[in-house]
Design a protein around this motif. Sequence first.
Motif, PDB file in Angstrom:
ATOM      1  N   ALA A 112      36.957  47.937  42.309  1.00 39.22           N
ATOM      2  CA  ALA A 112      37.654  47.692  41.050  1.00 39.22           C
ATOM      3  C   ALA A 112      38.696  48.774  40.776  1.00 39.22           C
ATOM      4  O   ALA A 112      39.817  48.486  40.335  1.00 39.22           O
ATOM      5  CB  ALA A 112      36.646  47.619  39.904  1.00 39.22           C
ATOM      6  N   ILE A 115      41.712  48.221  42.978  1.00 37.22           N
ATOM      7  CA  ILE A 115      42.592  47.164  42.461  1.00 37.22           C
ATOM      8  C   ILE A 115      43.523  47.737  41.407  1.00 37.22           C
ATOM      9  O   ILE A 115      44.731  47.464  41.399  1.00 37.22           O
ATOM     10  CB  ILE A 115      41.775  45.993  41.876  1.00 37.22           C
ATOM     11  N   ASP A 246      40.273  41.708  33.380  1.00 40.91           N
ATOM     12  CA  ASP A 246      41.079  41.452  34.571  1.00 40.91           C
ATOM     13  C   ASP A 246      40.236  41.630  35.824  1.00 40.91           C
ATOM     14  O   ASP A 246      40.442  40.944  36.830  1.00 40.91           O
ATOM     15  CB  ASP A 246      42.269  42.412  34.612  1.00 40.91           C
ATOM     16  N   VAL A 247      39.303  42.583  35.748  1.00 37.72           N
ATOM     17  CA  VAL A 247      38.390  42.861  36.852  1.00 37.72           C
ATOM     18  C   VAL A 247      37.001  43.080  36.265  1.00 37.72           C
ATOM     19  O   VAL A 247      36.861  43.702  35.205  1.00 37.72           O
ATOM     20  CB  VAL A 247      38.814  44.121  37.642  1.00 37.72           C
ATOM     21  N   ALA A 265      38.124  39.379  40.266  1.00 36.85           N
ATOM     22  CA  ALA A 265      39.441  39.618  39.669  1.00 36.85           C
ATOM     23  C   ALA A 265      40.007  38.318  39.110  1.00 36.85           C
ATOM     24  O   ALA A 265      39.735  37.226  39.614  1.00 36.85           O
ATOM     25  CB  ALA A 265      40.386  40.214  40.697  1.00 36.85           C
ATOM     26  N   ALA A 269      45.433  40.587  38.564  1.00 35.84           N
ATOM     27  CA  ALA A 269      44.591  41.472  39.375  1.00 35.84           C
ATOM     28  C   ALA A 269      44.110  40.791  40.649  1.00 35.84           C
ATOM     29  O   ALA A 269      43.746  41.465  41.617  1.00 35.84           O
ATOM     30  CB  ALA A 269      43.395  41.948  38.565  1.00 35.84           C
TER      31      ALA A 269
END
Length: 398
Positions: A112, A115, A246-247, A265, A269
């Motif tokens: 995460a 990302i 988003d994640v 995601a 993302a």
Amino acid sequence: MSKQEYIEKAEEKIYKTYNRYPVVFDHGDGVYLYDTDGNEYLDFAAGIAVMGLGYHDREFDEALKGQVDKLLHTSNLFYNVPAVEAGELILKASDMDKVFFTNSGTEAIEGALKIARRYAYNKDKSHDHEIIAMNHSFHGRSLGALSVTGNDHYQEPFKPLIPGIRFAEYNDLNSVKALMNDKTCAVIMETVQGEGGIYPATEEFLKGVRKLCDEHDALLILDEIQCGMGRTGTMFAWQKYGVKPDVMTAAKALGNGVPIGAFLAHGKAATAMSPGDHGTTYGGNPFVTAAAAKVLELFDKRKIVDHVKETGDYLWEQAEALLKKYDIITAHRGLGLIQGLELSVPAGPIVEDALLNEKLVIISAGTNVIRMVPPLIITREHVDAMVLKLETVLKRHS
């Protein structure tokens, strides 16, 4: 060997990073654990929120046995059927767009964070981006996860950690606003803080952070490793608030004892990283994803989330009664089947007393909170039995 012989061999052979209780568990069934001496324990810890379906679930066990006979591992150089099935099921449950299967929750956090860094780098090719994390949080033990864990006790021996991390106060939106700037690439938090003392996010805070992330084109990362997979009464805790990250990260109950995690995601993302940016040898192999697929299937088939809502409400009522009855309990917090009782004394002696003398498995969160994260299949009768055992212990410590 005797119990003591097992303990002595473990102390001799296994790297000493845990202070274990003097119990050697041998097998489990439903919501009960059994030690090598045949004693039965009521389990309200679930292997730290892992055993959502409890122990020795027949359908789950058969699915694992069937996969053992077919295929355990091929690497991620090839596709495999269980990974596709598990991917479809977890994306449906979460309404996210992409998933990456890891070996643990800590590894999910690492993915995460990558990302977030990659998303920001894609925009301006700069390396000076910052991540806002929360004080009193816990995200794992690797250097990256430790870097966003807001607890100096865990961090101090391993500094310097990764740079560019700033810490805000959980449930204090102004503290996040004060740190937010054009360099901020993400905010990471637990939807319900676990190790920090069982603190659910307030709706105002979560929605406010979501808005700040949108305004600064930063990613919102929600850690659902402990509070996800139905534990709060929705499949993922953020769904209760209507605030989509988003994640997000998941693990623990996703494998019901089989080591698997995931980061998921959504939207922008979901396309941040490219082939070669991340990888794993074991992650997403046929065995662990067969376990996750069966867990997700059984959660849906047995309406586990609805059961958690009902049983969680009953646990809440009984815990509230304990709060009113015992001065040693100073607060009660939580959602669904992740609840905590804050004490005016250290929780450790009470946890040990409950284990050794009442055969009740509970754990602590921080230094003075009793954490209750039982298998999600518990019934009201199990709650009643837990309360009786816990009251016996509380009376000895009041």
